[in-house]
Enzyme design. Sequence first.
Site, PDB file in Angstrom:
ATOM      1  CG  ASN A   1      -0.306   0.032   2.538  1.00  0.00           C
ATOM      2  OD1 ASN A   1       0.849   0.455   2.649  1.00  0.00           O
ATOM      3  ND2 ASN A   1      -1.016  -0.385   3.581  1.00  0.00           N
TER       4      ASN A   1
ATOM      5  CG  ASP B   1      -4.874  -9.002   4.876  1.00  0.00           C
ATOM      6  OD1 ASP B   1      -3.763  -8.524   4.573  1.00  0.00           O
ATOM      7  OD2 ASP B   1      -5.373  -8.916   6.009  1.00  0.00           O
TER       8      ASP B   1
HETATM    9  O1  RIB Z   1      -4.674  -6.773   7.536  1.00  0.00           O
HETATM   10  C1  RIB Z   1      -5.562  -6.879   8.596  1.00  0.00           C
HETATM   11  C2  RIB Z   1      -4.995  -7.759   9.657  1.00  0.00           C
HETATM   12  O2  RIB Z   1      -3.844  -7.141  10.198  1.00  0.00           O
HETATM   13  C3  RIB Z   1      -5.901  -7.987  10.840  1.00  0.00           C
HETATM   14  O3  RIB Z   1      -6.749  -9.091  10.687  1.00  0.00           O
HETATM   15  C4  RIB Z   1      -4.921  -8.100  12.000  1.00  0.00           C
HETATM   16  O4  RIB Z   1      -4.873  -9.371  12.565  1.00  0.00           O
HETATM   17  C5  RIB Z   1      -3.568  -7.694  11.446  1.00  0.00           C
HETATM   18  O5  RIB Z   1      -2.793  -8.797  11.185  1.00  0.00           O
END
Ligand code: RIB
Length: 301
Positions: free
Chosen positions: A184, A252
């Site tokens: 990012n 993610d």
């Molecule tokens: O990217 C989000 C994640 O970052 C969350 O679920 C938290 O656990 C951290 O790892």
Amino acid sequence: MYDYDLLVVGSANADLVVGVERRPSAGETVLGSDLAVHPGGKGANQAVAAARLGARSALLARVGDDAHGRLLTEAQRAAGVDTSGVLAGGAPTGVALITVDPSGDNSIVVSPGANALLTPGDIRAAGGLIAAARVVSAQLEIPLETVAEVVRTRPEGTRFVLNPSPPAPLPPEVLAACDPLVVNEHEARVLIGDTAGSGPEGWARTLIGLGPRSVVITLGAEGALVADRRTDVVTRVPSPRVEAVDTTGAGDAFTAALAWRLGLGEGLVEAAGYAARVGATAVTGTGAQESYPTAEEVVAP
Ligand code: RIB
């Protein structure tokens, strides 16, 4: 020929989430909502996001032998993720302390716990799992030496995708394996030490100069930038307009969708376009894994 479309090597955290009117600054105390506990962790999130979309995904991670660890492993199984690579014990399950404000933006502090005990030896012991995956994806909530071992262990021809989050200086052998390196804006700036504000196109070209085969910079509502060493072209990919509720874990979901589609043979620009739609869908729901769409639920371009 491959058992898995995507193997994610990374973290699993219990996300302890509090909604706040305003995220506190130094020395400040604010009151928030009731506490919510969600399955999270950047690695576990990616494995679930890919499985929801229809990928055959597996997770290689370490949790504690405790209630949080069981919650996280059960969430993986419920989503259809292969958990044969989820190790347990040695330290408490990782925890993420998360505040989310009304605009959907968050702040996260991670206590790595068992994630810090996922070792290079664990990676070598999981050679069969790694060899069975078309694409392997990693992040940096596990030790960097463990990520480097993933790069060394994977068979030639297995695609490697890295989201260096939280960002840290990367050794040349890891950078050279990334196809793509997914960052990012914050991560891009840290990796290139940019304070002059050269802008996303400049960051993409500078990052490519560090050695990865390709780079994807996620830009939130502005979509993403894709840079490919093979073509020397930087391309902007749009994101659909949505109402953001909670951005936690959207990156993610983006990375998991991108990695999966690349493994299916899509080009980088096309795969990033699909990933932007998946990430946009994820910000419309609360939490990380709970917000991830099935293929049918992904918003239109
Ligand atoms: O990217 C989000 C994640 O970052 C969350 O679920 C938290 O656990 C951290 O790892």
